[in-house]
Write a protein that holds these residues in place. Structure first.
Motif, PDB file in Angstrom:
ATOM      1  N   SER A  66       0.833  -1.197   0.000  1.00 46.87           N
ATOM      2  CA  SER A  66       0.000   0.000   0.000  1.00 46.87           C
ATOM      3  C   SER A  66       0.866   1.244   0.000  1.00 46.87           C
ATOM      4  CB  SER A  66      -0.934   0.002   1.217  1.00 46.87           C
ATOM      5  OG  SER A  66      -0.158   0.122   2.394  1.00 46.87           O
ATOM      6  N   LEU A  67       2.180   1.049   0.184  1.00 47.42           N
ATOM      7  CA  LEU A  67       3.099   2.182   0.107  1.00 47.42           C
ATOM      8  C   LEU A  67       3.758   2.195  -1.265  1.00 47.42           C
ATOM      9  CD1 LEU A  67       4.950   2.202   3.541  1.00 47.42           C
ATOM     10  CD2 LEU A  67       2.922   3.452   2.828  1.00 47.42           C
ATOM     11  N   ARG A  68       3.804   3.373  -1.896  1.00 46.31           N
ATOM     12  CA  ARG A  68       4.388   3.418  -3.229  1.00 46.31           C
ATOM     13  C   ARG A  68       5.865   3.042  -3.204  1.00 46.31           C
ATOM     14  NH1 ARG A  68       4.610   8.667  -6.433  1.00 46.31           N
ATOM     15  NH2 ARG A  68       6.623   8.617  -5.450  1.00 46.31           N
ATOM     16  N   TYR A  69       6.570   3.494  -2.161  1.00 46.35           N
ATOM     17  CA  TYR A  69       8.002   3.225  -2.095  1.00 46.35           C
ATOM     18  C   TYR A  69       8.280   1.724  -2.072  1.00 46.35           C
ATOM     19  CZ  TYR A  69      12.881   3.776  -0.917  1.00 46.35           C
ATOM     20  OH  TYR A  69      14.237   3.732  -0.964  1.00 46.35           O
ATOM     21  N   VAL A  70       7.474   0.988  -1.288  1.00 44.21           N
ATOM     22  CA  VAL A  70       7.673  -0.465  -1.191  1.00 44.21           C
ATOM     23  C   VAL A  70       7.427  -1.115  -2.550  1.00 44.21           C
ATOM     24  CG1 VAL A  70       6.924  -2.559  -0.009  1.00 44.21           C
ATOM     25  CG2 VAL A  70       7.014  -0.401   1.232  1.00 44.21           C
ATOM     26  N   VAL A  71       6.407  -0.638  -3.274  1.00 45.76           N
ATOM     27  CA  VAL A  71       6.117  -1.178  -4.598  1.00 45.76           C
ATOM     28  C   VAL A  71       7.318  -0.969  -5.531  1.00 45.76           C
ATOM     29  CG1 VAL A  71       4.612  -1.005  -6.614  1.00 45.76           C
ATOM     30  CG2 VAL A  71       3.654  -0.799  -4.319  1.00 45.76           C
ATOM     31  N   GLU A  72       7.907   0.225  -5.443  1.00 44.19           N
ATOM     32  CA  GLU A  72       8.992   0.560  -6.356  1.00 44.19           C
ATOM     33  C   GLU A  72      10.259  -0.254  -6.129  1.00 44.19           C
ATOM     34  OE1 GLU A  72       8.618   2.425  -8.828  1.00 44.19           O
ATOM     35  OE2 GLU A  72       6.843   3.644  -8.400  1.00 44.19           O
ATOM     36  N   VAL A  73      10.606  -0.518  -4.870  1.00 45.12           N
ATOM     37  CA  VAL A  73      11.924  -1.102  -4.606  1.00 45.12           C
ATOM     38  C   VAL A  73      11.882  -2.550  -4.143  1.00 45.12           C
ATOM     39  CG1 VAL A  73      12.986   1.123  -4.078  1.00 45.12           C
ATOM     40  CG2 VAL A  73      11.998  -0.243  -2.236  1.00 45.12           C
ATOM     41  N   SER A  74      10.729  -3.088  -3.865  1.00 47.34           N
ATOM     42  CA  SER A  74      10.687  -4.426  -3.287  1.00 47.34           C
ATOM     43  C   SER A  74       9.707  -5.311  -4.052  1.00 47.34           C
ATOM     44  CB  SER A  74      10.272  -4.344  -1.807  1.00 47.34           C
ATOM     45  OG  SER A  74      10.343  -5.617  -1.229  1.00 47.34           O
ATOM     46  N   MET A 139      13.213  17.022   4.348  1.00 48.49           N
ATOM     47  CA  MET A 139      13.276  16.528   2.967  1.00 48.49           C
ATOM     48  C   MET A 139      12.491  15.237   2.812  1.00 48.49           C
ATOM     49  SD  MET A 139      14.937  18.517   0.995  1.00 48.49           S
ATOM     50  CE  MET A 139      14.369  19.889   1.939  1.00 48.49           C
ATOM     51  N   CYS A 140      12.673  14.277   3.740  1.00 48.16           N
ATOM     52  CA  CYS A 140      12.047  12.975   3.488  1.00 48.16           C
ATOM     53  C   CYS A 140      10.658  12.861   4.102  1.00 48.16           C
ATOM     54  CB  CYS A 140      12.964  11.795   3.833  1.00 48.16           C
ATOM     55  SG  CYS A 140      13.394  11.596   5.524  1.00 48.16           S
ATOM     56  N   THR A 141      10.084  13.977   4.597  1.00 48.44           N
ATOM     57  CA  THR A 141       8.663  13.927   4.945  1.00 48.44           C
ATOM     58  C   THR A 141       7.860  14.890   4.069  1.00 48.44           C
ATOM     59  OG1 THR A 141       9.137  15.506   6.724  1.00 48.44           O
ATOM     60  CG2 THR A 141       8.864  13.191   7.335  1.00 48.44           C
ATOM     61  N   LEU A 142       8.325  16.123   3.938  1.00 44.97           N
ATOM     62  CA  LEU A 142       7.510  17.134   3.268  1.00 44.97           C
ATOM     63  C   LEU A 142       7.800  17.245   1.769  1.00 44.97           C
ATOM     64  CD1 LEU A 142       7.454  19.929   5.986  1.00 44.97           C
ATOM     65  CD2 LEU A 142       5.808  18.102   5.540  1.00 44.97           C
ATOM     66  N   VAL A 143       9.078  17.062   1.357  1.00 40.83           N
ATOM     67  CA  VAL A 143       9.393  17.222  -0.068  1.00 40.83           C
ATOM     68  C   VAL A 143       9.171  15.907  -0.818  1.00 40.83           C
ATOM     69  CG1 VAL A 143      11.144  17.914  -1.725  1.00 40.83           C
ATOM     70  CG2 VAL A 143      11.048  19.031   0.500  1.00 40.83           C
ATOM     71  N   VAL A 144       9.751  14.834  -0.306  1.00 37.25           N
ATOM     72  CA  VAL A 144       9.384  13.507  -0.804  1.00 37.25           C
ATOM     73  C   VAL A 144       8.908  12.731   0.420  1.00 37.25           C
ATOM     74  CG1 VAL A 144      11.022  13.475  -2.713  1.00 37.25           C
ATOM     75  CG2 VAL A 144      11.730  12.640  -0.479  1.00 37.25           C
ATOM     76  N   ASN A 145       8.164  11.673   0.210  1.00 38.13           N
ATOM     77  CA  ASN A 145       7.611  10.975   1.366  1.00 38.13           C
ATOM     78  C   ASN A 145       7.741   9.478   1.175  1.00 38.13           C
ATOM     79  OD1 ASN A 145       6.203   9.938   3.482  1.00 38.13           O
ATOM     80  ND2 ASN A 145       4.206  10.677   2.799  1.00 38.13           N
ATOM     81  N   VAL A 146       8.528   8.880   2.065  1.00 36.38           N
ATOM     82  CA  VAL A 146       8.733   7.441   1.968  1.00 36.38           C
ATOM     83  C   VAL A 146       7.454   6.678   2.336  1.00 36.38           C
ATOM     84  CG1 VAL A 146       9.630   7.227   4.306  1.00 36.38           C
ATOM     85  CG2 VAL A 146      10.396   5.634   2.557  1.00 36.38           C
ATOM     86  N   PHE A 147       6.561   7.313   3.096  1.00 35.67           N
ATOM     87  CA  PHE A 147       5.328   6.630   3.517  1.00 35.67           C
ATOM     88  C   PHE A 147       4.135   6.994   2.634  1.00 35.67           C
ATOM     89  CE2 PHE A 147       7.782   6.683   7.504  1.00 35.67           C
ATOM     90  CZ  PHE A 147       7.774   5.323   7.766  1.00 35.67           C
ATOM     91  N   GLU A 148       4.407   7.510   1.420  1.00 40.22           N
ATOM     92  CA  GLU A 148       3.301   7.918   0.558  1.00 40.22           C
ATOM     93  C   GLU A 148       2.474   6.702   0.142  1.00 40.22           C
ATOM     94  OE1 GLU A 148       4.589  10.313  -2.738  1.00 40.22           O
ATOM     95  OE2 GLU A 148       2.757   9.818  -3.834  1.00 40.22           O
ATOM     96  N   PRO A 149       1.161   6.751   0.365  1.00 37.18           N
ATOM     97  CA  PRO A 149       0.327   5.595  -0.022  1.00 37.18           C
ATOM     98  C   PRO A 149       0.107   5.573  -1.532  1.00 37.18           C
ATOM     99  CG  PRO A 149      -1.027   7.304   0.967  1.00 37.18           C
ATOM    100  CD  PRO A 149       0.391   7.796   1.041  1.00 37.18           C
ATOM    101  N   ILE A 150      -0.272   4.413  -2.038  1.00 38.74           N
ATOM    102  CA  ILE A 150      -0.525   4.278  -3.472  1.00 38.74           C
ATOM    103  C   ILE A 150      -2.019   4.103  -3.673  1.00 38.74           C
ATOM    104  CG2 ILE A 150      -0.286   1.762  -3.603  1.00 38.74           C
ATOM    105  CD1 ILE A 150       1.465   2.283  -6.128  1.00 38.74           C
TER     106      ILE A 150
END
Lengths: 702, 162
Positions: A66-74, A139-150
């Motif tokens: 459900s996280l975009r980051y996880v989809v991209e790298v794993s 940077m890693c919360t407001l500009v990019v977000n590792v927890f961004e949902p998909i």
């Protein structure tokens, strides 16, 4: 879980900002309560980032798509350790890794600054650290977000790039990042000295161990990066002068310069402005390296995709430089040297020259790396420099540095004479000349090679001679036993004898670099035809063909067969090649090429046969595998598999490669000796160690 | 323990009080030596950069820029061009190991260029990959002798909104 992680990182950013403000005001106005609360806030940041990282890891390990980051790298079928490593496989997660290492450093510094002397430095160091966490967490919360949902949760992720699914992925990025991030500690001490006005030599003394820590991690990070490229990429080399690679080695150069000039400040009270500047530049260059991989301003194979992070990084680097150098400028009257440079021939000037050379190397590399931007601004057309620019500019500087490594440790402080020099150096110099003569007699005609090896012999023998003399002197006190003599020698002056070992290790690595760049064999004979392989051209062989390549040994390699092995994950083409070395049969060579089913990403599996004298390096790129085809060009299948008729191979003999590991080992060993705490002087009151111009109380001086 | 001699290695000419260098050296004379040495190093550095730049400097343009400025980038001169691989255009000749493909400008889809490359392409080279090729242009075909390829980034589309 994901919301918890996001909120933790966001609160971490806020707490960092609070800590910066509280500690600054507390230190300026002398409110101990405010300083205390700032320190608590800093501790909370350490905890909050840990929570954020645990949440990301939980999402990766449980394949939470459900996280975009996880989809991209794993992806589901990835091994669990690659799922952990996938955290730094992309933009957002690698920023989180930065933050994590930053907070680990901060935790150490929070402990170190509890009883720091002089104590004015304490709050300001944490201010510098928290400014870093504030920036990176924002940077890693407001500009990019590792927890961004998909929006639409997929069944499976795209998976980590196959090139990254390698043990190197688990080690190289964290190690290199630790090297980058830890440069903030030396910056923190410099900043603290500038901000608090305690401009004596105490900041250098306190930062020394941190400078060494960054140094060893940057060394390991760059070495392992080169090693990883060598064993996986299949072009037979380990360093391509790519902008991102350059960005990784530049902080190493500056850090090495700082390491040396810091000794002069501790010993003679000189180079104060220079040291502060180097600490600021080293940190700025580390940020610059991180920025380059993210901004898309330069084309690089290592870069992440373009992102919106670039401008923020530019502003941040600019701020660091302006604040750092602004403070240096303001404090200039207080930064007078305690001593002057005496003679043109002296230990001090050799250190000065060392610093100039490292600085030159960085200027050369920066100029080359940034030349596309410079030319675009000045002429309107982007123009780049090719790798040959870097070789021509940086290689002579490096050779000069290796030469200086031999001279520096033996030259007298303050002023040396030609007479004393010739007394110290006649043995190493004669060995170097003898070595050059022998190489020439053996048939070596490459001038750069001969000069380079002669310099290496010179420097290595000064180290050997120094140890030899010391051990001989010590043996008189240890009844002739050698090991106790070595032990007591090293104990007398750890930084010196550790440092000498580091020099030896670096010389060995330089010899390997020199040998593999000049004497790499790329001439291959197939049948009666001779081919020359450059970095990207291969030589075609059909099944049954024999390829001959000659280094120190002669290898005859026969292509027996290439099997196609299918699996749901990937298609693997496995070559079997029987080989003889100087006529004697050896274990077969087995390079392979793979094609990942999901991503259609090819992956070359390099095969390296290691020998003390040389590596036999062979790779078989996927797109150059020939299959039997019908009239319209489609592969003919037998039992559902293509019939393979031959392939193109890239084949080299790289001399002496395995000895680089010995060099690395000696370097790290020397560094451990140099960094090992000396129980007695460490308990001395700080005031005695500060400003010591005399040789007895301060065992510094390689 | 160390050989500290009170005489400087070479007495600069025109100095007052030749016997007193050890104790009361004029700071200026020392500085001058260092300034001279510094100037020599700086000059050498500039010379090295100029020489190295001459042999290795190469223009870097996008395909659109290349076609726009083609007149300036003389046909014989080596140039570096960036673009994207048009899907389905990659052709490989097994005999000559030659790879040919059409590259398109990353922004302007009307600007294309035919590229021929006679070496082994990197693993990252495939349809839609971003490529940077170095070589020469003649008769409408770009012959590349260097290639850098990068997979289409997973992030560029979403994170970079232009």
């Amino acid at each position: 879980m994901n919301q918890i992680g996001y909120v933790a990182l966001l609160v971490g950013a806020v707490m960092s900002a609070y800590a910066v403000v509280a500690l600054s005001i507390g230190a300026l106005r002398r409110y101990p309560q405010l300083v205390k609360s700032g320190r608590y806030a800093a501790w909370s940041v350490v905890g909050l980032v840990a929570v954020g990282v645990i949440c990301v890891q939980y999402a990766l390990l449980t394949s939470d798509f459900s996280l975009r980051y996880v989809v991209e790298v794993s992806s589901r079928e990835m091994e669990w350790w690659f799922k952990i490593g996938a955290m730094w496989g992309g933009q957002e997660g690698s920023l989180l890794l930065w933050s994590l290492i930053l907070t680990v450093c901060m935790a150490f510094l929070l402990v170190q600054t509890r009883r720091i002397q002089p104590k004015e430095l304490g709050p300001w160091i944490i201010v510098a650290m928290c400014s870093g966490t504030a920036f990176f967490l924002t940077m890693c919360t407001l500009v990019v977000n590792v927890f961004e949902p998909i929006a639409i949760v997929p069944q499976d992720g795209k998976g980590l790039n196959p090139l990254l699914q390698n043990p190197g992925m688990m080690i190289h990025p964290p190690v290199l990042y630790t090297g980058y991030v830890s440069t903030i500690a030396a910056f923190g001490f410099a900043f603290a000295a500038l901000a608090s006005g305690r401009l004596d030599n105490s900041w250098v003394r306190l930062a020394r161990r941190w400078i060494l820590v960054s140094w060893v991690f940057l060394t390991l990070g760059n070495f392992l990066g080169g090693q990883w490229a060598y064993v996986t990429l299949g072009w037979g080399g380990y360093w391509a002068w790519d902008p991102v690679e350059n960005a990784a080695i530049m902080p190493w150069f500056i850090n090495t310069a700082l390491l040396h000039s810091a000794m002069i400040q501790q010993r003679r009270g000189q180079f104060k402005v220079w040291n502060l500047s180097l600490a600021i530049i080293a940190y700025a260059l580390s940020l610059f390296g991180t920025f380059l991989t993210r901004s898309g301003v330069l084309s690089s194979v290592h870069a992440f995709g373009e992102s919106t992070l670039g401008p923020y990084f530019m502003i941040w680097i600019g701020l660091i430089l302006i604040i750092g150098f602004g403070l240096v400028f303001m404090r200039l009257p207080e930064l007078r040297s305690e001593n002057k440079l005496d003679g043109l021939l002296s230990r001090e000037t050799s250190f000065l020259l060392n610093n100039i050379l490292f600085f030159l190397a960085v200027i050369f590399m920066l100029w080359g790396t940034l030349s596309p931007l410079v030319s675009q601004i000045t002429t309107g057309v982007k123009s780049e420099v090719k790798a040959s620019y870097f070789v021509q500019t940086v290689a002579p500087v490096l050779l000069a540095i290796v030469f200086l490594m031999g001279i520096g440790p033996l030259i007298a402080w303050r002023r040396a004479t030609l007479e004393s020099l010739s007394r110290s150096f006649w043995i190493p110099a004669s060995l170097a000349f003898a070595g050059a003569a022998i190489l020439y007699a053996l048939g070596m005609r490459e001038m750069v090679g001969i000069i380079g090896f002669a310099i290496a012999i010179f420097t290595a023998s000064t180290v050997g001679l120094d140890y030899f003399k010391g051990i001989r002197a010590r043996r008189r006190h240890t009844e002739g036993k050698i090991l106790p003599a070595v032990n007591s020698l090293v104990k007398r002056n750890r930084p010196r004898y550790g440092g000498l070992l580091v020099h030896l290790g670096i010389v060995i690595i330089m010899v390997v670099i020199l040998a593999s760049s000049i004497f790499k064999v790329n001439v291959i004979q197939v049948g009666d035809t001779r081919y020359q392989i450059d970095e990207t051209r291969g030589v075609t062989a059909n099944i049954g063909d024999t390829m001959i390549i000659k280094g120190f040994h002669e290898y005859r390699i026969k292509l027996d067969r290439i099997d196609a092995i299918g699996s749901p994950l990937k298609m693997r083409f496995q070559a079997y090649m029987s080989v003889t070395k100087d006529g004697k049969p050896e274990q077969p060579l087995m390079p392979a090429a793979e094609l990942y089913t999901a991503s259609q990403q090819p992956n070359t599996v390099v095969f390296i046969r290691v020998d003390p004298l040389e590596d036999l390096y062979i790779s078989m790129p996927l797109q150059a595998i020939d299959t039997r085809r019908d009239g319209s060009g489609n592969p003919i299948l037998t039992d559902g598999k293509p019939v393979i008729t031959g392939a193109a191979f890239q084949l080299w003999v790289n001399p002496l490669m395995m000895w680089s590991w010995l060099g690395l080992l000696i370097t790290v060993l020397g560094l451990i000796i140099a960094i090992w705490p000396d129980p007695v002087p460490a308990r001395q009151p700080a005031t005695e160690r500060v400003r010591s111009g005399n040789k007895e109380t301060e065992p510094v001086g390689v | 323990m160390t050989q500290i001699q009170e005489k400087p290695p070479q007495a600069p000419s025109g100095q007052k009080g030749p016997g007193k260098y050890g104790q009361h050296r004029k700071p200026k004379s020392g500085n001058r030596k260092f300034i001279a040495a510094g100037a020599v190093i700086a000059l050498a550095a500039v010379a090295i950069v100029v020489v190295a730049m001459q042999g290795s400097s190469v223009y870097y343009v996008t395909i659109a820029e290349f076609h726009g400025k083609q007149a300036n980038l003389q046909n014989s001169k080596e140039v570096r061009v960036a673009g994207k691989v048009v899907p389905g255009t990659i052709n490989r000749n097994d005999q000559t190991q030659e790879v040919s493909f059409t590259a398109v400008d990353a922004v302007d889809p009307t600007q294309t260029m035919k590229v021929v490359y006679n070496k082994i392409v990197p693993d990252t080279f495939k349809d839609d990959a971003q490529v940077v090729v170095t070589g020469t242009y003649s008769n409408g075909v770009f012959s590349a002798n260097e290639m850098l390829a990068k997979c289409p980034s997973k992030y560029s589309s979403s994170a970079d909104s232009n």
